[in-house]
Motif scaffolding. Structure first.
Motif, mmCIF file in Angstrom:
data_model
loop_
_atom_site.group_PDB
_atom_site.id
_atom_site.type_symbol
_atom_site.label_atom_id
_atom_site.label_comp_id
_atom_site.label_asym_id
_atom_site.label_seq_id
_atom_site.Cartn_x
_atom_site.Cartn_y
_atom_site.Cartn_z
ATOM 1 N N LEU A 177 -32.708 10.495 35.219
ATOM 2 C CA LEU A 177 -33.421 11.391 34.075
ATOM 3 C C LEU A 177 -32.857 11.333 32.951
ATOM 4 C CD1 LEU A 177 -36.345 12.421 33.333
ATOM 5 C CD2 LEU A 177 -35.437 14.559 34.347
ATOM 6 N N ALA A 178 -33.624 11.071 31.735
ATOM 7 C CA ALA A 178 -32.874 11.102 30.297
ATOM 8 C C ALA A 178 -33.612 12.323 29.606
ATOM 9 C CB ALA A 178 -32.824 9.697 29.585
ATOM 10 N N VAL A 179 -32.841 13.365 29.264
ATOM 11 C CA VAL A 179 -33.915 14.275 28.511
ATOM 12 C C VAL A 179 -33.276 14.629 27.188
ATOM 13 C CG1 VAL A 179 -34.318 16.661 28.623
ATOM 14 C CG2 VAL A 179 -34.097 15.495 30.692
ATOM 15 N N PHE A 180 -34.171 14.483 26.166
ATOM 16 C CA PHE A 180 -33.869 14.678 24.759
ATOM 17 C C PHE A 180 -34.575 15.748 24.049
ATOM 18 C CE2 PHE A 180 -32.416 10.372 25.574
ATOM 19 C CZ PHE A 180 -31.350 10.231 24.577
ATOM 20 N N GLY A 181 -34.987 16.688 24.971
ATOM 21 C CA GLY A 181 -35.951 17.834 24.623
ATOM 22 C C GLY A 181 -35.257 18.544 23.304
ATOM 23 N N GLY A 182 -36.042 18.806 22.277
ATOM 24 C CA GLY A 182 -35.336 19.185 21.163
ATOM 25 C C GLY A 182 -34.648 18.856 20.314
ATOM 26 N N ALA A 183 -34.138 17.544 20.473
ATOM 27 C CA ALA A 183 -33.140 16.644 19.923
ATOM 28 C C ALA A 183 -33.911 16.375 18.405
ATOM 29 C CB ALA A 183 -32.742 15.495 20.432
ATOM 30 N N ARG A 184 -32.859 16.436 17.549
ATOM 31 C CA ARG A 184 -33.271 16.147 16.092
ATOM 32 C C ARG A 184 -32.611 14.900 15.630
ATOM 33 N NH1 ARG A 184 -32.322 17.441 10.493
ATOM 34 N NH2 ARG A 184 -33.982 18.121 9.433
ATOM 35 N N PHE A 185 -33.400 13.929 15.033
ATOM 36 C CA PHE A 185 -33.081 12.554 14.806
ATOM 37 C C PHE A 185 -33.430 12.651 13.401
ATOM 38 C CE2 PHE A 185 -34.081 12.039 19.284
ATOM 39 C CZ PHE A 185 -33.005 11.324 19.635
ATOM 40 N N ALA A 186 -32.388 12.769 12.432
ATOM 41 C CA ALA A 186 -32.467 12.905 10.913
ATOM 42 C C ALA A 186 -32.394 11.469 10.321
ATOM 43 C CB ALA A 186 -31.479 13.609 10.237
ATOM 44 N N GLY A 187 -31.528 10.748 11.202
ATOM 45 C CA GLY A 187 -31.456 9.161 10.324
ATOM 46 C C GLY A 187 -32.362 8.305 11.487
ATOM 47 N N ARG A 188 -31.917 7.108 11.409
ATOM 48 C CA ARG A 188 -32.712 6.229 12.373
ATOM 49 C C ARG A 188 -32.248 6.327 13.643
ATOM 50 N NH1 ARG A 188 -31.735 1.350 15.047
ATOM 51 N NH2 ARG A 188 -33.546 -0.269 14.759
ATOM 52 N N ALA A 189 -33.471 6.289 14.497
ATOM 53 C CA ALA A 189 -33.186 6.227 15.808
ATOM 54 C C ALA A 189 -33.389 5.206 16.421
ATOM 55 C CB ALA A 189 -34.138 7.476 16.708
#
Length: 609
Positions: A177-189
């Protein structure tokens, strides 16, 4: 300003100052020493590094790493067979990396922890292999974060990670399982070609620039609940064997989504700008979505392609490529466009401005049950027409249909039961279903598609005929007659059948009691008064003589047919009739032209443009 509390591990405290920085360096002690790796003396650091072997356990939370120091550590762990660093358990919680952090092609065979770590420049994890759990929760990447081609065999945690620059996960493989909860991508994702074998969670994540998940593959669910897409112009193409959950997500800029998935959940999703949602193989739920600008949901006819025009692999999916819309409840449909979608199970109740909904291309709705049925002792057959799911749910409820097992297909001879079947309190009633038909009919008529609106008019009249709450009894009786004679002016065959039946009855009645045995001959009589003669001509009343064998003849049938045909076109035949025949002709001239007009109206309703 408050000072962060000291860490839980024994820390270096190098550079501590009671007035300004009471903690100092937060790096953990190197075993056998009272300083962190960064502040060891050169001989002690060299001795420590010399004692490391590939696969050693690394424990350096809070340690400040320069680019040179990190290279020395990784060189000490480099496997001679592969030429790449090999780490066992690797704990870098709260570590600070200045300069480039080059972990590319590294092998992590244990538990990896970078929780709260800070990377001031580029962080390279491209091609790295993580055998055990990998945790980057709360890490901060000021420069580019490159995980392209990385392989995660265990769970991967990126909760609350801040990516200030490009976040590259192209071709990454996530077995757990990959969890990106609450992550912030300010640039290109960039997740181009990434594969998620056990699903992924992006709940509460924020995306502000560039493409997202282009060509990504999810073997499980992909969760973006509450995510914010500030400056994202494209999302996908994504292939998901499970559910793509965009519930509560916010799209702040014009965006194009390309998703091939079993289900796409867009409950309460907010679209602050225009959006084009291209889907394949999906059932999409738009209930209570907030549309501030036009949003188009389109069934994409061919597999999606990446930027290099390479078709996206859809082997994770089975079944037809069509798109089903399951609900638009609570949606302002004035901004919604549905193209080539299946609306068989779509719930419209609670939507606003349905009269402004645009249905483009081929819109499939639920048909009526097939075959013959029984209502009491009477056999019935449902008229073939397009119906709303709400009518199916109501009819299934009043018919007392049995509850079907979960996932069982509905037999074609039955109405489709609703999600709350058979609870009458949660099933729609005819009044509300009639309102839905009325609004959708107007949407078709405003789009100059009168033939397409015919079934909605039929459904509206059906619901009004069964509505005992808001429709008066007299109106319901009138609707019943309208339905019986011509299917609400939409069934030409029914009106024509009644017309032929009425003409047949008229012919038989005229032959039996309406036509005289012989046409009466006028008689003239005269009276002589002096030199004047007065003449009077009179015609006796038509008389009918003889029994039924003399009345039922071909000659009389021809005369009666001529009278009936003239009555249909509201003309008098000029035929002498008995008193009963006169009344029969009057009734025929009133009823039969009406039936002819209903038949013509039904034909016009199906071909009008």
């Amino acid at each position: 300003m408050s000072t962060p509390p000291p860490p839980s591990w024994p820390y270096c405290a190098h550079g501590a100052a009671p007035g300004t920085d009471p903690v100092g360096c937060r790096g953990i002690h190197v075993p056998g020493h009272t300083s962190c790796l960064a502040h060891l003396t050169a001989p002690d650091r060299a001795a420590y590094l010399t004692g490391l072997t590939p696969g050693s356990h690394i424990d350096h939370p809070g340690t400040p790493f320069t680019e040179n120091l990190l290279d020395q550590l990784l060189d000490a762990l480099r496997d001679p067979a592969t030429g790449n660093p090999h780490l066992g358990d690797a704990w870098f919680d709260g570590a600070y990396f200045s300069g480039r952090a080059r972990f590319d092609r590294a092998q992590f065979s244990g538990h990896v922890r970078f929780g709260g770590a800070q990377f001031s420049s580029e962080a390279e994890f491209g091609g790295a292999r993580f055998t055990g759990p990998a945790g980057f929760d709360g890490a901060q990447f000021a420069g580019r974060a490159g995980f392209d081609g990385a392989q995660f065999s265990g769970p991967a945690g990126f909760d609350r990670v801040q990516f200030s620059d490009t976040a590259g996960f192209s071709g990454a493989r996530f077995a757990g399982l990959a969890v990106f909860g609450g992550a912030r991508f300010a640039g290109r994702a960039g997740f181009d070609g990434a594969q998620f074998s056990s699903g992924a969670g992006f709940e509460g994540a924020e995306f502000f620039d560039g493409a997202v998940l282009a060509g990504a593959q999810f073997s499980g669910d992909a969760g973006f609940r509450g995510a914010r897409f500030g400056g994202v112009s494209s999302f996908g193409p994504v292939v998901c064997a499970g559910r793509v959950v965009l519930a509560g997500a916010v799209f702040g800029a014009p965006v194009t989504l390309e998703i091939a998935a079993r289900e796409v959940a867009c409950e309460r999703t907010r679209w602050d700008s225009t959006a084009t949602i291209r889907l394949r193989c999906a059932a999409v739920d738009l209930s209570h979505a907030v549309l501030s600008a036009p949003v188009a949901v389109i069934a994409h006819p061919a597999p999606f392609t990446t930027s290099g025009n390479t078709p996206v692999d859809e082997s994770l999916l089975t079944g037809p490529a069509g798109v089903r819309v399951t609900s638009v409840q609570g949606v302002d449909a004035a901004h919604l466009v549905l193209t080539d979608t299946d609306l068989t199970d779509c719930l419209f109740s609670g939507a606003f401005h349905l009269d402004q909904l645009r249905l483009e291309g081929r819109a499939t709705l639920a048909p009526t049950p097939t075959g013959w049925h029984h209502r009491g002792i009477w056999p019935i057959r449902w008229t073939r027409r397009r119906t709303l799911a709400e009518e199916h749910h109501w009819r299934a409820q009043i018919a007392g249909q049995a509850v079907l097992p979960a996932g069982a297909p509905v037999p074609p001879r039955q109405w489709h039961p609703g999600p709350h079947h058979p609870d009458p309190a949660l099933s729609p009633d005819p009044e509300h279903v009639a309102a839905l038909y009325r609004q959708l009919r107007k949407a078709f008529e405003d789009g100059k598609n009168e033939p397409g609106a015919a079934d909605f008019y039929y459904g509206e009249c059906e619901m009004r005929r069964h509505d005992t709450t808001s429709t008066a009894k007299g109106e319901r009786r009138l609707l019943w007659a309208y339905w019986l004679l011509s299917g609400y002016g939409l069934r030409a065959s029914r009106a024509t059948g009644w017309l032929l039946a009425a003409m047949t009855v008229t012919v038989l009645l005229l032959m039996g009691v309406g036509l005289p045995t012989h046409d009466p001959d006028p008689a003239t009589t005269g009276t002589l008064h002096d030199s004047k003669v007065s003449l009077t001509t009179s015609t006796p009343n038509p008389a009918l003589h003889g029994g039924w064998p003399q009345r039922m003849t071909w000659a009389r049938a021809e005369k009666a047919t001529r009278v009936a045909v003239n009555s249909v076109i509201f003309r008098s035949s000029g035929q002498n009739l008995t008193t009963a025949g006169t009344y029969i002709e009057m009734t025929s001239r009133l009823l039969e032209p009406t039936l002819l007009a209903l038949a013509a109206l039904a034909v016009r309703g199906r071909i009008k443009r």
